[in-house]
Design a protein around this motif. Structure first.
Motif, short mmCIF file in Angstrom:
data_model
loop_
_atom_site.label_atom_id
_atom_site.label_comp_id
_atom_site.label_asym_id
_atom_site.label_seq_id
_atom_site.Cartn_x
_atom_site.Cartn_y
_atom_site.Cartn_z
N ALA A 27 42.22 46.71 36.36
CA ALA A 27 43.33 46.45 35.43
C ALA A 27 44.04 45.16 35.80
CB ALA A 27 44.31 47.63 35.41
N LEU A 28 44.26 44.94 37.09
CA LEU A 28 44.89 43.70 37.53
C LEU A 28 44.00 42.51 37.17
CD1 LEU A 28 46.82 42.93 40.66
CD2 LEU A 28 44.76 41.62 40.30
N TRP A 29 42.70 42.62 37.40
CA TRP A 29 41.75 41.54 37.06
C TRP A 29 41.82 41.22 35.58
CZ3 TRP A 29 41.80 40.96 41.79
CH2 TRP A 29 40.86 40.24 42.51
N ASP A 30 41.83 42.27 34.76
CA ASP A 30 41.90 42.06 33.31
C ASP A 30 43.19 41.36 32.90
OD1 ASP A 30 39.42 43.25 32.99
OD2 ASP A 30 40.23 45.18 32.32
N ARG A 31 44.32 41.81 33.44
CA ARG A 31 45.61 41.20 33.09
C ARG A 31 45.70 39.76 33.55
NH1 ARG A 31 47.58 46.03 35.00
NH2 ARG A 31 48.40 45.05 36.86
N THR A 32 45.17 39.46 34.73
CA THR A 32 45.32 38.11 35.27
C THR A 32 44.31 37.13 34.68
OG1 THR A 32 43.96 38.68 37.20
CG2 THR A 32 46.36 38.86 37.43
N GLN A 33 43.30 37.60 33.98
CA GLN A 33 42.36 36.66 33.36
C GLN A 33 42.89 36.12 32.05
OE1 GLN A 33 38.61 38.56 32.74
NE2 GLN A 33 38.97 38.88 30.60
N ARG A 34 43.89 36.79 31.49
CA ARG A 34 44.50 36.31 30.25
C ARG A 34 45.48 35.20 30.60
NH1 ARG A 34 46.21 41.80 29.37
NH2 ARG A 34 44.31 42.97 29.19
N THR A 35 45.29 34.07 30.01
CA THR A 35 46.17 32.94 30.25
C THR A 35 46.79 32.50 28.93
OG1 THR A 35 44.56 31.20 29.88
CG2 THR A 35 44.61 32.16 32.09
N PRO A 36 47.90 31.80 28.99
CA PRO A 36 48.50 31.32 27.74
C PRO A 36 47.57 30.37 26.99
CG PRO A 36 50.05 31.10 29.57
CD PRO A 36 48.73 31.51 30.15
N LYS A 37 46.74 29.64 27.69
CA LYS A 37 45.88 28.63 27.06
C LYS A 37 44.68 29.25 26.35
CE LYS A 37 46.88 25.41 30.76
NZ LYS A 37 46.33 24.80 31.93
N THR A 38 44.00 30.13 27.03
CA THR A 38 42.73 30.64 26.52
C THR A 38 42.60 32.11 26.85
OG1 THR A 38 41.73 28.50 26.98
CG2 THR A 38 40.24 30.31 26.60
N VAL A 40 39.69 34.82 27.10
CA VAL A 40 38.25 35.03 27.10
C VAL A 40 37.98 36.49 27.42
CG1 VAL A 40 37.68 32.64 27.74
CG2 VAL A 40 38.00 34.33 29.52
N SER A 41 36.87 36.97 26.94
CA SER A 41 36.51 38.37 27.18
C SER A 41 36.04 38.53 28.63
CB SER A 41 35.38 38.78 26.23
OG SER A 41 34.17 38.14 26.60
N PRO A 42 36.02 39.76 29.12
CA PRO A 42 35.51 39.98 30.48
C PRO A 42 34.07 39.47 30.65
CG PRO A 42 36.73 41.91 29.75
CD PRO A 42 36.61 40.99 28.56
N SER A 43 33.22 39.65 29.64
CA SER A 43 31.84 39.17 29.79
C SER A 43 31.79 37.64 29.78
CB SER A 43 30.94 39.75 28.69
OG SER A 43 31.42 39.40 27.41
N GLN A 44 32.66 37.00 29.01
CA GLN A 44 32.72 35.54 29.04
C GLN A 44 33.22 35.05 30.40
OE1 GLN A 44 35.22 35.09 25.59
NE2 GLN A 44 33.51 34.36 24.34
N MET A 45 34.22 35.72 30.95
CA MET A 45 34.75 35.35 32.26
C MET A 45 33.67 35.54 33.33
SD MET A 45 37.28 34.08 33.86
CE MET A 45 38.65 34.23 32.75
N GLN A 46 32.90 36.61 33.21
CA GLN A 46 31.81 36.85 34.15
C GLN A 46 30.77 35.73 34.06
OE1 GLN A 46 29.61 40.48 33.46
NE2 GLN A 46 28.62 40.40 35.45
N ALA A 47 30.46 35.32 32.85
CA ALA A 47 29.49 34.24 32.67
C ALA A 47 30.01 32.95 33.29
CB ALA A 47 29.19 34.04 31.18
N LEU A 48 31.27 32.62 33.06
CA LEU A 48 31.85 31.42 33.65
C LEU A 48 31.80 31.48 35.17
CD1 LEU A 48 34.97 30.88 31.35
CD2 LEU A 48 32.88 29.50 31.41
N ALA A 49 32.10 32.64 35.74
CA ALA A 49 32.07 32.80 37.20
C ALA A 49 30.65 32.62 37.74
CB ALA A 49 32.64 34.16 37.60
N ILE A 50 29.66 33.12 37.02
CA ILE A 50 28.27 32.97 37.45
C ILE A 50 27.87 31.50 37.42
CG2 ILE A 50 25.86 33.43 36.80
CD1 ILE A 50 26.89 36.23 35.81
#
Length: 157
Positions: A27-38, A40-50
């Motif tokens: 839940a913390l990971w999900d909340r902190t991945q949301r930024t005012p600028k962009t 992205v979905s969890p799968s998109q964030m995972q892709a970017l991290a990879i």
């Protein structure tokens, strides 16, 4: 809460506590991945991290790491490219191979999300006692060592 052998907490109790902590961390990971600028979905964030971890990766490699079919990974990359977070280019070694890399905005987004996560974790950890943080650090180190061989739990499950 002790085991029948008197050697500490029962495995079922520990498993439940780890599951609850994992849910809180997710839940913390999900909340902190949301930024005012962009957003992205969890799968998109995972892709970017990879992609960040590899520096560059081909589309098939990304699909394999996402456990997705290449066409799904390609559509995901379409959205990331449209958002200005990812670039695609032909490989210098094989022009038929598509290589993926982060843009400056993609790297900035991951850096911002990382900062947000570290700040949130610091606040939570600051609410713990020093002894609790030390016990957590010791427990996580042992957990990581035990989980390092991911196939060991799969074989026994």
């Amino acid at each position: 809460m002790t085991s029948s052998h008197g050697r500490g907490p029962r495995t079922a109790d520990v498993s439940s506590a780890v599951e609850a902590a994992a849910e809180a961390l997710t839940a913390l990971w999900d909340r902190t991945q949301r930024t005012p600028k962009t957003r992205v979905s969890p799968s998109q964030m995972q892709a970017l991290a990879i992609v960040e971890r590899h520096g560059q990766i081909n589309l098939n490699g990304l699909a394999a790491e996402l456990d997705a079919i290449p066409s799904s990974a390609s559509r995901l990359c379409d959205r990331l490219q449209a958002a200005g977070l990812l670039t695609r280019a032909a490989s210098v070694h094989n022009r038929r191979e598509v290589m993926l890399a982060l843009t400056r905005d993609g790297r900035a987004l991951l850096a911002e999300v990382g900062r947000n996560r570290r700040q949130a974790l610091a606040l939570i950890l600051g609410d713990m006692s020093p002894a609790g943080r030390e016990a957590l650090l010791t427990g996580l180190a042992e957990f990581n060592a035990a989980a390092h061989d991911a196939t060991s739990w799969e074989r026994r499950a």
